[in-house]
Design a protein around this motif. Structure first.
Motif, PDB file in Angstrom:
ATOM      1  N   LYS A 169       0.759  -1.392  -0.015  1.00 14.00           N
ATOM      2  CA  LYS A 169       0.274   0.289  -0.484  1.00 14.00           C
ATOM      3  C   LYS A 169       0.675   1.407  -0.435  1.00 14.00           C
ATOM      4  O   LYS A 169       2.184   1.631   0.090  1.00 14.00           O
ATOM      5  N   SER A 170       0.417   2.148  -0.343  1.00  9.33           N
ATOM      6  CA  SER A 170       0.791   3.492  -0.521  1.00  9.33           C
ATOM      7  C   SER A 170       1.990   3.747   0.998  1.00  9.33           C
ATOM      8  O   SER A 170       1.128   4.014   1.841  1.00  9.33           O
ATOM      9  N   ASN A 171       2.462   5.063   0.793  1.00  9.08           N
ATOM     10  CA  ASN A 171       3.425   5.460   2.079  1.00  9.08           C
ATOM     11  C   ASN A 171       2.101   6.482   2.501  1.00  9.08           C
ATOM     12  O   ASN A 171       3.247   7.407   3.532  1.00  9.08           O
ATOM     13  N   LYS A 172       1.662   7.061   1.907  1.00  7.52           N
ATOM     14  CA  LYS A 172       0.207   8.018   2.399  1.00  7.52           C
ATOM     15  C   LYS A 172      -0.158   7.694   3.162  1.00  7.52           C
ATOM     16  O   LYS A 172      -0.447   9.044   4.453  1.00  7.52           O
ATOM     17  N   HIS A 173      -0.672   6.442   3.722  1.00  5.44           N
ATOM     18  CA  HIS A 173      -0.680   5.930   5.281  1.00  5.44           C
ATOM     19  C   HIS A 173      -0.203   5.779   6.491  1.00  5.44           C
ATOM     20  O   HIS A 173       0.393   4.386   5.687  1.00  5.44           O
ATOM     21  N   PRO A 174      -0.470   5.608   7.428  1.00  8.93           N
ATOM     22  CA  PRO A 174       0.286   4.719   8.770  1.00  8.93           C
ATOM     23  C   PRO A 174       0.087   3.443   8.486  1.00  8.93           C
ATOM     24  O   PRO A 174      -0.977   3.046   7.861  1.00  8.93           O
ATOM     25  N   LYS A 175       1.155   2.689   8.770  1.00 10.80           N
ATOM     26  CA  LYS A 175       0.463   1.370   9.273  1.00 10.80           C
ATOM     27  C   LYS A 175       1.412   1.259  10.282  1.00 10.80           C
ATOM     28  O   LYS A 175       2.445   1.019  11.010  1.00 10.80           O
ATOM     29  N   MET A 176       0.126  -0.371  10.749  1.00  7.14           N
ATOM     30  CA  MET A 176       0.459  -0.273  12.415  1.00  7.14           C
ATOM     31  C   MET A 176       0.931  -1.231  12.513  1.00  7.14           C
ATOM     32  O   MET A 176       0.743  -2.018  11.638  1.00  7.14           O
ATOM     33  N   VAL A 177       1.861  -1.877  13.591  1.00  5.34           N
ATOM     34  CA  VAL A 177       1.607  -2.680  13.971  1.00  5.34           C
ATOM     35  C   VAL A 177       1.177  -3.415  14.612  1.00  5.34           C
ATOM     36  O   VAL A 177       0.617  -3.099  15.924  1.00  5.34           O
ATOM     37  N   LEU A 341       6.714   5.904  19.771  1.00  2.00           N
ATOM     38  CA  LEU A 341       6.708   4.288  19.671  1.00  2.00           C
ATOM     39  C   LEU A 341       6.191   4.830  18.066  1.00  2.00           C
ATOM     40  O   LEU A 341       6.424   4.673  16.997  1.00  2.00           O
ATOM     41  N   ALA A 342       5.023   5.931  18.562  1.00  2.00           N
ATOM     42  CA  ALA A 342       4.383   6.663  17.067  1.00  2.00           C
ATOM     43  C   ALA A 342       5.462   7.110  16.549  1.00  2.00           C
ATOM     44  O   ALA A 342       5.549   6.634  14.507  1.00  2.00           O
ATOM     45  N   ILE A 343       6.570   8.051  16.524  1.00  2.00           N
ATOM     46  CA  ILE A 343       8.013   8.440  15.856  1.00  2.00           C
ATOM     47  C   ILE A 343       8.390   7.961  14.883  1.00  2.00           C
ATOM     48  O   ILE A 343       8.704   8.094  13.907  1.00  2.00           O
ATOM     49  N   GLY A 344       8.089   6.362  16.197  1.00  2.00           N
ATOM     50  CA  GLY A 344       9.329   5.146  15.465  1.00  2.00           C
ATOM     51  C   GLY A 344       9.354   5.409  14.217  1.00  2.00           C
ATOM     52  O   GLY A 344       9.628   4.791  12.865  1.00  2.00           O
ATOM     53  N   LEU A 345       7.955   4.464  14.267  1.00  2.00           N
ATOM     54  CA  LEU A 345       7.110   3.853  13.070  1.00  2.00           C
ATOM     55  C   LEU A 345       6.688   4.538  12.245  1.00  2.00           C
ATOM     56  O   LEU A 345       7.016   4.270  11.298  1.00  2.00           O
ATOM     57  N   GLU A 346       5.911   5.918  12.577  1.00  2.00           N
ATOM     58  CA  GLU A 346       6.180   6.233  11.086  1.00  2.00           C
ATOM     59  C   GLU A 346       7.821   6.855  10.590  1.00  2.00           C
ATOM     60  O   GLU A 346       7.951   6.902   9.480  1.00  2.00           O
ATOM     61  N   SER A 351       9.279  -1.243  15.103  1.00  2.00           N
ATOM     62  CA  SER A 351       8.625  -1.885  16.301  1.00  2.00           C
ATOM     63  C   SER A 351      10.195  -1.062  17.522  1.00  2.00           C
ATOM     64  O   SER A 351      10.439  -0.008  16.767  1.00  2.00           O
ATOM     65  N   LYS A 352       9.069   0.143  18.917  1.00  2.00           N
ATOM     66  CA  LYS A 352       9.958   0.442  20.082  1.00  2.00           C
ATOM     67  C   LYS A 352      11.362   0.200  19.846  1.00  2.00           C
ATOM     68  O   LYS A 352      12.193   0.723  19.839  1.00  2.00           O
ATOM     69  N   SER A 353      11.920  -1.272  19.950  1.00  2.00           N
ATOM     70  CA  SER A 353      12.991  -1.743  20.733  1.00  2.00           C
ATOM     71  C   SER A 353      14.087  -1.722  19.166  1.00  2.00           C
ATOM     72  O   SER A 353      14.752  -1.406  19.791  1.00  2.00           O
ATOM     73  N   VAL A 354      13.421  -1.835  17.793  1.00  3.71           N
ATOM     74  CA  VAL A 354      14.491  -1.507  16.974  1.00  3.71           C
ATOM     75  C   VAL A 354      14.792   0.036  16.540  1.00  3.71           C
ATOM     76  O   VAL A 354      15.961   0.184  16.647  1.00  3.71           O
ATOM     77  N   PHE A 355      13.962   0.346  17.158  1.00  6.10           N
ATOM     78  CA  PHE A 355      13.882   2.661  16.434  1.00  6.10           C
ATOM     79  C   PHE A 355      14.968   3.243  18.163  1.00  6.10           C
ATOM     80  O   PHE A 355      15.848   3.616  17.100  1.00  6.10           O
ATOM     81  N   ASN A 356      15.450   2.193  19.332  1.00  7.36           N
ATOM     82  CA  ASN A 356      15.882   2.576  20.479  1.00  7.36           C
ATOM     83  C   ASN A 356      17.030   2.202  19.062  1.00  7.36           C
ATOM     84  O   ASN A 356      18.036   3.208  19.696  1.00  7.36           O
ATOM     85  N   ALA A 357      17.891   1.133  18.709  1.00  9.18           N
ATOM     86  CA  ALA A 357      19.201   0.561  18.562  1.00  9.18           C
ATOM     87  C   ALA A 357      19.294   0.700  17.283  1.00  9.18           C
ATOM     88  O   ALA A 357      20.596   1.359  17.831  1.00  9.18           O
ATOM     89  N   ALA A 358      18.963   1.199  16.945  1.00 15.91           N
ATOM     90  CA  ALA A 358      19.641   2.286  15.271  1.00 15.91           C
ATOM     91  C   ALA A 358      19.734   3.611  15.797  1.00 15.91           C
ATOM     92  O   ALA A 358      20.793   3.947  15.117  1.00 15.91           O
ATOM     93  N   PHE A 359      18.816   4.510  16.452  1.00 19.56           N
ATOM     94  CA  PHE A 359      19.084   5.649  17.199  1.00 19.56           C
ATOM     95  C   PHE A 359      20.357   5.391  17.302  1.00 19.56           C
ATOM     96  O   PHE A 359      21.012   6.467  16.991  1.00 19.56           O
ATOM     97  N   LYS A 360      20.630   4.919  18.490  1.00 15.37           N
ATOM     98  CA  LYS A 360      22.089   5.003  19.456  1.00 15.37           C
ATOM     99  C   LYS A 360      22.479   4.081  18.511  1.00 15.37           C
ATOM    100  O   LYS A 360      23.870   5.275  19.104  1.00 15.37           O
ATOM    101  N   LYS A 361      22.564   3.144  17.774  1.00 18.13           N
ATOM    102  CA  LYS A 361      23.871   2.782  16.411  1.00 18.13           C
ATOM    103  C   LYS A 361      24.290   4.588  16.143  1.00 18.13           C
ATOM    104  O   LYS A 361      25.665   4.463  15.913  1.00 18.13           O
ATOM    105  N   PHE A 362      23.323   5.285  15.444  1.00 18.02           N
ATOM    106  CA  PHE A 362      24.252   6.196  14.747  1.00 18.02           C
ATOM    107  C   PHE A 362      23.892   7.786  14.920  1.00 18.02           C
ATOM    108  O   PHE A 362      24.703   8.406  14.039  1.00 18.02           O
ATOM    109  N   THR A 363      24.046   7.721  16.606  1.00 20.54           N
ATOM    110  CA  THR A 363      23.533   9.319  17.417  1.00 20.54           C
ATOM    111  C   THR A 363      23.982   9.128  18.549  1.00 20.54           C
ATOM    112  O   THR A 363      24.925   9.734  19.190  1.00 20.54           O
TER     113      THR A 363
END
Length: 375
Positions: A169-177, A341-346, A351-363
Motif C-alpha cells: 500500500k501507499s506510504n501516504k497512510h500510517p502502517k500499524m503494528v 513508538l509513534a515517531i519510530g513507526l512513522e 518496533s520501539k526496540s529496533v528504533f532505539n537500537a538503530a537510533f543509538k547506533k547512529f547518534t
C-alpha cells in the motif's frame, strides 16, 4: 453466605470493566467505531462476570437468577471482538448490514430468556420447567463454542490480510503494528479450545466440578479482555499520532541528508530515488528483496552495488535515513508529547526496540535522550 477471594476478584473486575467501558464510550480522545465495539465488549463481559458472581456466591439461586437477572451474553463477546478488529484495521470501512447478522444468535438467546422470564412471572412455568430451558442453554453453549472459534479464525484472517496488504500500500497512510492484536487473538483461541472442558461437566450435571473448571476460563478471559482494553486504547492513540505525523510529512519537504560516496551507476540512482525521493524508507516492511522486485534488479546484484557504490549496507543506509527523519520529528515542538513508538513507526521502524537500537547506533543516544538534549 461466604464469599471467597476469587469471587471478590470477580466483583472488582466487573466494576473495573464498567468504569473502563464508560471511559471508552464518553472520552472524545478515543471516539471511533472500533473503540465503540471495544467498550461494548468490556461492558458486556463485565456484566457477565457480575451475573456469574451473583449465582456462584449464592446471592441468587439458579431459579431466581434465570427468572430475573440473567442476560445470555456469551454469544456476543467474540462478535464484538471481531468487529473491533475489523474497524481497528479498516477505520474507513463502511458499515455493512451483513455484520449485524452476527448478532442473530445473541438475539435468539435473548428472546428465549425473555420468554422464560415472562413465563415464570405469569406462572405459566414453574421450577419443574427449568430443565427444558437448561437443555436449550447447554445446546446453545455448544453452538457458542463453535461460533466463537469461527469468529476468532476470521479475526486471524483479517490480521494476516492486513499484514500482507500493507506491504504494497501507499506510504501516504500510517502502517500499524498489529503483533499485539495477533497475540490477543491467539490467547482467545486457546481459551475457546479450553471452553468445552467445563462445559462437559455442566452437561453431565457435575456443577461443582464444572464451576471449578470455569474459574480459569473466567479469569483468563478477564485478564485478556481488560488487557485488550488498555492496549487497544493505547494503540489507538499511537495511530492518531502517526496520522498527525504522516500529514506533516506529506505536506512538508523534509530534507534528509545521508553521506554517501559519489556514484554514476544508474541502478544506484534508481535505488536512491526509490528509497529517498519516494520516501519508501518509511515502509516498516521494506526489504532488499522488495526493492529489487520493484526496480527489476537482481537481489544479489543490488546488494553488491549498494555496498560498493554507496559504501553502506542496505540495512544501514535505510535505517540511517529513518533515524534522520525521526530526529526531525523529535525536534518538532508540535510532537513533544507524542510517544516514541509513534515517531519510530512513522520514521519507518517496525518496533520501539529496533528504533532505539538503530537510533543509538547512529547518534550515540537513545531517542528520549536526544529529545531531552534539544529542549
Amino acid at each position: 453466605m461466604q464469599i471467597s477471594f476469587l469471587q471478590i476478584l470477580m466483583l472488582l473486575g466487573a466494576f473495573q470493566g464498567f468504569i473502563f467501558s464508560g471511559f471508552a464510550f464518553f472520552s472524545n480522545k478515543f471516539k471511533s467505531r472500533s473503540n465503540l465495539f471495544l467498550g461494548l465488549l468490556i461492558l458486556t463481559f463485565s456484566y457477565n462476570i457480575l451475573q456469574n458472581f451473583l449465582i456462584i456466591s449464592g446471592i441468587l439461586n439458579q431459579f431466581n437468577y434465570f427468572e430475573t437477572f440473567h442476560i445470555p451474553l456469551s454469544s456476543v463477546f467474540l462478535v464484538l471482538f471481531y468487529l473491533y478488529v475489523l474497524y481497528f484495521l479498516h477505520p474507513n470501512l463502511k458499515n455493512r448490514k451483513s455484520h449485524f447478522l452476527l448478532f442473530v444468535p445473541f438475539l435468539i438467546a435473548l428472546l428465549e430468556s425473555i420468554l422464560e422470564k415472562i413465563g415464570f412471572a405469569t406462572k405459566l412455568f414453574d421450577q419443574r420447567d427449568i430443565i427444558y430451558f437448561n437443555y436449550f442453554r447447554i445446546g446453545f453453549e455448544i453452538f457458542n463454542v463453535i461460533f466463537s472459534l469461527i469468529l476468532i479464525l476470521a479475526s486471524f484472517r483479517l490480521i494476516q490480510n492486513y499484514e500482507r496488504n500493507r506491504i504494497v500500500k501507499s506510504n501516504k497512510h500510517p502502517k500499524m503494528v498489529v503483533r499485539w492484536l495477533k497475540t490477543i487473538s491467539f490467547i482467545l483461541l486457546v481459551l475457546c479450545l479450553y471452553w468445552p472442558i467445563p462445559l462437559y461437566f455442566e452437561i453431565n450435571h457435575d456443577l461443582e466440578t464444572s464451576e471449578l473448571y470455569f474459574y480459569p476460563l473466567w479469569l483468563g478471559l478477564a485478564v485478556t479482555i481488560y488487557t485488550l482494553g488498555h492496549i487497544g486504547l493505547y494503540q489507538y492513540g499511537v495511530v492518531q499520532e502517526q496520522k498527525s505525523i504522516r500529514n506533516y510529512s506529506n505536506n512538508q519537504t523534509i530534507a534528509i541528508h545521508v553521506e554517501v560516496e559519489n556514484s554514476k551507476n544508474e541502478n544506484v540512482e534508481a535505488f536512491e530515488n526509490y528509497i529517498k525521493i519516494e520516501k519508501n524508507y518509511q515502509n516498516p516492511d521494506l526489504s532488499l528483496e522488495l526493492v529489487a522486485d520493484e526496480l527489476g534488479i537482481n537481489k544479489s546484484y543490488l546488494s553488491r552495488i549498494i555496498n560498493n557504490e554507496i559504501g553502506k549496507s542496505f540495512t544501514d543506509y535505510v535505517n540511517e535515513m529513518r533515524v534522520e527523519e525521526a530526529k526531525i520529528y523529535l525536534a518538532n515542538p508540535d510532537f513533544k508529547n507524542y510517544t516514541l513508538l509513534a515517531i519510530g513507526l512513522e520514521a519507518g521502524f517496525n518496533s520501539k526496540s529496533v528504533f532505539n537500537a538503530a537510533f543509538k547506533k547512529f547518534t550515540g543516544m537513545t531517542p528520549s535522550e536526544y529529545r531531552n538534549s534539544i529542549k
